[in-house]
Motif scaffolding. Structure first.
Motif, mmCIF file in Angstrom:
data_model
loop_
_atom_site.group_PDB
_atom_site.id
_atom_site.type_symbol
_atom_site.label_atom_id
_atom_site.label_comp_id
_atom_site.label_asym_id
_atom_site.label_seq_id
_atom_site.Cartn_x
_atom_site.Cartn_y
_atom_site.Cartn_z
ATOM 1 N N GLN A 14 12.315 -0.543 -5.441
ATOM 2 C CA GLN A 14 11.951 -0.808 -6.849
ATOM 3 C C GLN A 14 12.518 -2.150 -7.335
ATOM 4 O O GLN A 14 11.812 -2.938 -7.956
ATOM 5 C CB GLN A 14 12.509 0.316 -7.743
ATOM 6 C CG GLN A 14 11.842 1.655 -7.546
ATOM 7 C CD GLN A 14 10.455 1.685 -8.158
ATOM 8 O OE1 GLN A 14 10.222 1.089 -9.196
ATOM 9 N NE2 GLN A 14 9.516 2.363 -7.509
ATOM 10 N N GLU A 63 -1.178 -6.346 0.280
ATOM 11 C CA GLU A 63 -0.125 -5.326 0.164
ATOM 12 C C GLU A 63 1.280 -5.941 0.188
ATOM 13 O O GLU A 63 2.098 -5.631 1.062
ATOM 14 C CB GLU A 63 -0.290 -4.281 1.268
ATOM 15 C CG GLU A 63 -1.637 -3.588 1.161
ATOM 16 C CD GLU A 63 -1.798 -2.404 2.093
ATOM 17 O OE1 GLU A 63 -0.774 -1.806 2.445
ATOM 18 O OE2 GLU A 63 -2.934 -2.098 2.438
ATOM 19 N N GLU A 71 -0.332 1.286 -10.949
ATOM 20 C CA GLU A 71 0.399 1.002 -12.198
ATOM 21 C C GLU A 71 0.829 -0.467 -12.269
ATOM 22 O O GLU A 71 0.612 -1.139 -13.278
ATOM 23 C CB GLU A 71 1.658 1.882 -12.329
ATOM 24 C CG GLU A 71 1.398 3.288 -12.802
ATOM 25 C CD GLU A 71 1.108 4.211 -11.638
ATOM 26 O OE1 GLU A 71 1.111 3.713 -10.480
ATOM 27 O OE2 GLU A 71 0.859 5.397 -11.873
ATOM 28 N N ARG A 72 1.466 -0.948 -11.185
ATOM 29 C CA ARG A 72 1.968 -2.331 -11.199
ATOM 30 C C ARG A 72 0.814 -3.318 -11.309
ATOM 31 O O ARG A 72 0.879 -4.287 -12.050
ATOM 32 C CB ARG A 72 2.775 -2.608 -9.938
ATOM 33 C CG ARG A 72 4.147 -2.000 -9.992
ATOM 34 C CD ARG A 72 5.009 -2.546 -8.878
ATOM 35 N NE ARG A 72 6.325 -1.937 -8.866
ATOM 36 C CZ ARG A 72 7.336 -2.337 -9.613
ATOM 37 N NH1 ARG A 72 7.194 -3.345 -10.450
ATOM 38 N NH2 ARG A 72 8.493 -1.730 -9.544
ATOM 39 N N THR A 112 -3.588 -3.924 -3.135
ATOM 40 C CA THR A 112 -2.423 -3.055 -3.302
ATOM 41 C C THR A 112 -2.859 -1.604 -3.475
ATOM 42 O O THR A 112 -4.016 -1.317 -3.791
ATOM 43 C CB THR A 112 -1.560 -3.505 -4.507
ATOM 44 O OG1 THR A 112 -0.433 -2.651 -4.612
ATOM 45 C CG2 THR A 112 -2.333 -3.500 -5.804
ATOM 46 N N HIS A 113 -1.913 -0.698 -3.236
ATOM 47 C CA HIS A 113 -2.157 0.718 -3.527
ATOM 48 C C HIS A 113 -1.396 1.121 -4.789
ATOM 49 O O HIS A 113 -1.479 2.252 -5.220
ATOM 50 C CB HIS A 113 -1.698 1.585 -2.349
ATOM 51 C CG HIS A 113 -2.526 1.364 -1.118
ATOM 52 N ND1 HIS A 113 -3.842 1.762 -1.027
ATOM 53 C CD2 HIS A 113 -2.247 0.775 0.066
ATOM 54 C CE1 HIS A 113 -4.313 1.437 0.160
ATOM 55 N NE2 HIS A 113 -3.371 0.817 0.838
ATOM 56 N N ASN A 114 -0.653 0.147 -5.343
ATOM 57 C CA ASN A 114 0.185 0.443 -6.497
ATOM 58 C C ASN A 114 -0.602 0.164 -7.788
ATOM 59 O O ASN A 114 -0.573 -0.950 -8.332
ATOM 60 C CB ASN A 114 1.437 -0.434 -6.425
ATOM 61 C CG ASN A 114 2.519 0.051 -7.349
ATOM 62 O OD1 ASN A 114 2.220 0.625 -8.407
ATOM 63 N ND2 ASN A 114 3.767 -0.168 -6.974
ATOM 64 N N TYR A 116 3.780 -5.374 -1.591
ATOM 65 C CA TYR A 116 4.887 -4.477 -1.960
ATOM 66 C C TYR A 116 5.410 -3.656 -0.781
ATOM 67 O O TYR A 116 6.428 -2.989 -0.910
ATOM 68 C CB TYR A 116 4.443 -3.497 -3.054
ATOM 69 C CG TYR A 116 4.163 -4.164 -4.385
ATOM 70 C CD1 TYR A 116 5.209 -4.605 -5.177
ATOM 71 C CD2 TYR A 116 2.863 -4.333 -4.839
ATOM 72 C CE1 TYR A 116 4.964 -5.209 -6.397
ATOM 73 C CE2 TYR A 116 2.605 -4.938 -6.052
ATOM 74 C CZ TYR A 116 3.656 -5.374 -6.837
ATOM 75 O OH TYR A 116 3.410 -5.970 -8.029
ATOM 76 N N THR A 117 4.710 -3.714 0.355
ATOM 77 C CA THR A 117 5.103 -2.871 1.493
ATOM 78 C C THR A 117 6.562 -3.124 1.878
ATOM 79 O O THR A 117 6.966 -4.266 2.101
ATOM 80 C CB THR A 117 4.192 -3.152 2.707
ATOM 81 O OG1 THR A 117 2.846 -3.021 2.291
ATOM 82 C CG2 THR A 117 4.473 -2.191 3.856
ATOM 83 N N ALA A 151 10.839 -5.041 -5.589
ATOM 84 C CA ALA A 151 9.460 -5.188 -6.073
ATOM 85 C C ALA A 151 9.451 -5.896 -7.439
ATOM 86 O O ALA A 151 8.613 -6.775 -7.692
ATOM 87 C CB ALA A 151 8.798 -3.824 -6.175
#
Lengths: 224, 248
Positions: free
Chosen positions: B168, B161, B196-197, B192-194, B163-164, B171
């Motif tokens: 924007q 994770e 799209e990225r 990750t939970h993102n 990105y935590t 990131a």
């Protein structure tokens, strides 16, 4: 061993910048000395009586100031997951223990070096037998820190770490504090190193056992 | 493609709770793998086992042909780790942090300074090298954390994770640095939970749930990010429904 020295150097560098541990240990020692000097105001300047009080007063200050410092020893490693960062690197877990022990011993020596002159001034006392006293303080401090560093790591991940460390530590250091206090008393009463050989033997054995045990079990204390 | 990570029959229990259940997974050299799953799915446990921080209860882990039980230290030397935790000492400067970890990773003493200069330039922190890490913004700390992870030129990069706490802009910066540093042979695994990225960056998508690997496909075999999201929801929601029924 080299990596342990890097860990110790890193700890000392961080500590000298924030002085979190040093300040709290020194202030605690000073408070202990002032309280004892007020309590025993009647005997100040009486060399023989102060000599009998000195080992207890000094080791109370060293032990509790040390406990205070040890409780912060792993706090920095818990911030930002630094301990995990160390565990991720290709080093022996025992290197972390040795490094932490070295830095904790050095920090305690600084506190002890500053506490003794404060004691001398407040109690109007002249300390004799400096080399013998230095040897006893070194062995006593090393034993204390060997156990304390291990327990500090163990209690660092618990919720009640401030309470947990003294509860675990104080019973375990009795075997090191008793000979250290007795040997300090003998040295301050103009005894020679030969007079404290049995206490020194006890301190050396205790130090060796806990330093080796500490290295062996440290891995399990920091395990996820 | 040569495999670099091979997990066979991997299980991990914490007391009576099973965190991982019989995972078989092979990851090839240079692959960029994303791992998704709800909280408590076992993703972080899986990464911690790969990095040898924890031992599996059952099963084998081979990293670059080395058994994790036999030589964990050697494996750790091949791995770089980035997490939502920075693993940085706030009281030390950026350079001092990297110097410390360079010593921990046995980087040749004669090359430490050059390596640190290079990597600080790569993550755009060269001008701030002598400032304390504690004074950095979250995005800068994360870039320094990438520098720390890539300092010893690892062949595997594990990211939990990352990105935590990043906005924007931070990131996007993180991704630029991540894709721009290290060479293409580096195997990257990211939790990750993102979606799209990760769908943009990764080659392969995994979904874990309740300690099991429930989905494993190459990105080229997935039509679109929407299709993947549907797959993800169907796996996670089905299990949530099942849990609801069993609890009832």
């Amino acid at each position: 061993m080299k990596k342990s020295l890097y860990i110790a150097a890193k700890d000392l560098r961080s500590e000298f910048r924030t002085k979190q541990m040093l300040n709290s240990m020194l202030i605690f020692s000073l408070i202990v000395m002032v309280i004892f000097s007020i309590s025993f105001g009647d005997v100040l300047g009486q060399t023989e009586l102060v000599g009998k009080l000195a080992p207890g007063v000094l080791w109370v200050a060293f032990t509790f100031a040390g406990t205070l410092g040890l409780s912060r020893s792993f706090a920095g490693e818990m911030e930002n997951g630094c301990l995990e960062g160390l565990k991720l690197s290709p080093i022996d877990r025992s290197s972390i223990y040795i490094g932490k022990t070295i830095s904790n011993v050095l920090l305690m020596f600084i506190v002890e070096l500053l506490t003794i002159p404060i004691f001398i001034v407040l109690f109007n006392y002249n300390i004799s037998g400096i080399p013998g006293l230095a040897l006893v303080i070194f062995l006593g401090t090393f034993g204390f820190v060997s156990v304390g560093t291990l327990l500090s790591a163990l209690s660092a991940s618990t919720r009640a770490r401030e309470i947990m460390l003294p509860v675990l530590l104080l019973p375990l250091i009795i075997p090191v504090i008793i000979p250290a206090v007795m040997a300090t008393g003998t040295i301050l009463a103009d005894g020679s190193i030969g007079d404290i050989s049995s206490e020194l033997r006890l301190l050396i054995v205790y130090d060796l056992i806990f330093f080796v045990v500490g290295q062996l079990v440290f891995e399990y204390t920091v395990m996820d | 493609m040569d495999s670099i990570i091979s997990l066979t029959g991997l299980s991990k229990s914490f007391g009576r709770r099973k965190a991982l259940n019989n995972i078989d997974l092979v990851i090839g050299k240079g692959e960029f793998v994303a791992i998704f799953g709800p909280n408590g799915a076992g993703k972080t446990t899986l990464l911690k086992i790969m990095s040898t921080i924890i031992e599996p209860t059952k099963g084998n882990v081979l990293i670059n042909g080395i058994d994790s039980k036999k030589d964990p230290s050697k494996i750790r030397g091949m791995i770089g780790a980035i997490s939502h935790e920075t693993y940085l000492y706030d009281e030390l400067t950026a350079r001092e942090n990297l110097e410390f970890f360079a010593h921990m990773y046995d980087i040749d003493k004669d090359h430490i300074d050059d390596r640190i200069d290079d990597i600080l330039k790569n993550v755009n922190l060269f001008q701030r090298a002598d400032e304390r890490a504690g004074s950095f913004s979250r995005g800068m700390k994360q870039r320094l954390s990438i520098a720390r992870a890539l300092l010893h030129q690892p062949s595997i990069l594990l990211m939990d994770e990352p990105y935590t706490g990043l906005d924007q802009h931070a990131a996007a910066n993180f991704e630029r640095v991540l894709m721009g540093t290290g060479n293409s042979d580096v195997t990257r695994i990211m939790i990750t939970h993102n979606i799209e990225r990760a769908f943009e960056l990764c080659d392969r998508m995994l979904i874990m749930d309740r300690g099991e690997l429930r989905f494993d496909k190459l990105k080229t075999d997935i039509e679109s990010v929407e299709e993947f999201k549907e797959q993800y929801l169907s796996i996670v929601e089905k299990d949530t429904d099942a849990e609801g029924i069993s609890n009832f």
